[in-house]
Design a protein around this motif. Structure first.
Motif, short mmCIF file in Angstrom:
data_model
loop_
_atom_site.label_atom_id
_atom_site.label_comp_id
_atom_site.label_asym_id
_atom_site.label_seq_id
_atom_site.Cartn_x
_atom_site.Cartn_y
_atom_site.Cartn_z
N UNK A 154 36.35 38.96 -15.36
CA UNK A 154 36.82 37.68 -15.73
C UNK A 154 37.57 37.15 -14.81
N UNK A 155 38.45 37.62 -14.06
CA UNK A 155 39.58 36.93 -13.34
C UNK A 155 38.53 36.18 -12.32
N UNK A 165 27.94 26.29 -3.65
CA UNK A 165 26.90 26.71 -4.44
C UNK A 165 26.94 28.36 -4.44
N UNK A 166 27.19 28.81 -3.51
CA UNK A 166 27.40 30.36 -3.46
C UNK A 166 28.32 31.05 -4.28
N UNK A 167 29.56 30.27 -4.47
CA UNK A 167 30.64 30.61 -5.24
C UNK A 167 30.16 30.48 -7.00
N UNK A 172 28.60 32.72 -12.35
CA UNK A 172 27.46 32.67 -13.18
C UNK A 172 27.00 34.20 -13.34
N UNK A 173 27.05 34.63 -12.38
CA UNK A 173 26.60 36.27 -12.01
C UNK A 173 27.62 36.94 -13.11
N UNK A 176 27.14 36.64 -16.58
CA UNK A 176 26.01 37.28 -16.87
C UNK A 176 26.09 38.83 -16.99
N UNK A 177 27.02 39.24 -16.08
CA UNK A 177 27.46 40.97 -16.15
C UNK A 177 28.19 41.21 -17.52
N UNK A 178 29.14 40.25 -17.88
CA UNK A 178 30.02 40.22 -19.26
C UNK A 178 29.07 40.42 -20.34
#
Length: 389
Positions: A154-155, A165-167, A172-173, A176-178
């Motif tokens: 969350x942080x 774009x990498x950040x 987004x990742x 998605x994991x959350x």
């Protein structure tokens, strides 16, 4: 960025005086109306029929995510469905749960401050994160072994403004994991309901129909991110305000009965949520400006909370300030659903600090977040002075 490296309060004061509804044109060609005064922010936030939340509640939201979440996530849903989702979430706050949460708060806050004092110098942003993450995870039904995972994800997902774009892909990742985590927890709670928010969501109904999986997951994501980040930054900012105003520290230390008003002042003064976005449903006039249907209108909450027309000497941190009609928890139908819980967390944390420490001092530079959503902190290195009784 102005919020990280300079003093935005001078800009806010100038806009309140000269252009309280200001057309802000961005480098990417987009624009929005920034609403700067307490009265105009209140007018806007309490009129969901004209100012909608379903096109997002913050700048720079992903259009794809918004399209999926609108009408499902509490934050980006308008009445009447908003009120029905809110009722489902509120049903989780049973007396049994609230008692459990408060007991957990006391244990967590006491240990966090004891550990910080035992180690000498500490990074208080890390200390402050321990209480809100334990509370929101306990409320959601997340087991303690997974709390560190939740605070890490969350942080990153909510505190930082992506530079490339990498950040953005990593943000987004993280989301998605959350959501994948909540999917597994929802399956478990359908089999084995508990006295927690996830159980309330998977068993909740609106108009006789259960919440969809998307509604469950989106609201979990919003609640755990909001519950972690805002209270953490208010705690850090509150300690910094007490350090910078030692007379207020002494007053609070010597008069514990001032804690309720002190907590309200911490929320006003720190204003961790910087803005609340709405979209005009129709052409409307606000503060002398003609706003067209479809345009974004943003309540700039720290500016409203420093409005000279409402708060005497607004730049002063005053733990006895009364009345204190701050907008730290928004206003209207989107008034923060966890406001009482946030006030209790701040109360517990500052009670434990003032019981154990006579004072505190900065041991290094203070670093603000690089964010236009959270007026918060990346670093606050401090050393507590224990009581010498």
């Amino acid at each position: 960025m102005i919020y990280q490296e300079s003093d935005p309060e001078l800009v806010w004061a100038q806009l309140r005086a000269e252009q309280p509804v200001y057309l802000n044109r961005r480098a990417n060609g987009e624009h929005f109306w920034a609403v700067m005064t307490h009265r105009l922010c209140t007018d806007m936030l309490t009129d969901p029929h004209v100012f909608s939340s379903e096109n997002g509640m913050r700048l720079d939201s992903s259009p794809r995510v918004l399209a999926a979440a609108a009408g499902k996530m509490l934050n980006v849903t308008d009445p009447p469905r908003h009120d029905k989702i809110r009722k489902v979430i509120s049903s989780a706050f049973t007396p049994k749960m609230v008692n459990r949460l408060e007991a957990n708060m006391r244990r967590t806050a006491a240990k966090a401050i004891d550990d910080a004092m035992a180690g000498g110098e500490c990074e208080f942003t890390r200390v402050a994160q321990k209480l809100p993450v334990s509370v929101i995870c306990d409320m959601m039904g997340v087991p303690p072994a997974d709390w560190d995972f939740m605070v890490d994800r969350t942080r990153f997902a909510w505190s930082s403004t992506a530079l490339d774009e990498a950040e953005e892909a990593e943000k987004v990742r993280a989301h998605t994991e959350i959501l994948c985590y909540f999917q597994e927890l929802a399956v478990e709670r359908r089999r084995n309901p508990q006295d927690d928010l996830m159980s309330a969501l998977v068993r909740g109904e609106i108009d006789g129909a259960p919440l969809t999986e998307q509604e469950v997951f989106y609201n979990c994501d919003a609640l755990i991110s909001g519950g972690n980040e805002t209270t953490r930054h208010a705690t850090v900012g509150g300690l910094l305000a007490l350090i910078n105003n030692p007379d207020q520290w002494r007053k609070l230390r010597d008069n514990p009965g001032l804690m309720p008003s002190a907590v309200q002042e911490v929320i006003r003064y720190t204003s961790p949520v910087m803005h609340a976005l709405r979209t005009a449903r129709e052409d409307v006039e606000l503060g002398g400006q003609r706003i067209r249907a479809g345009e974004h209108v943003i309540a700039w909450l720290p500016s409203a909370n420093r409005d000279e027309a409402v708060f005497a000497d607004p730049e002063r941190f005053d733990i006895e300030r009364s009345p204190n009609r701050h907008l730290g928890f928004i206003q209207g139908n989107h008034y923060c659903i966890g406001a009482a819980l946030a006030r209790l967390e701040l109360t517990v944390m500052f009670e434990e600090i003032t019981r154990r420490a006579e004072a505190a001092e900065l041991t290094g530079p203070v670093r603000r977040l690089r964010s236009n959503l959270l007026w918060g902190f990346d670093s606050l290195p401090v050393r507590f002075t224990p009581w010498r009784r």
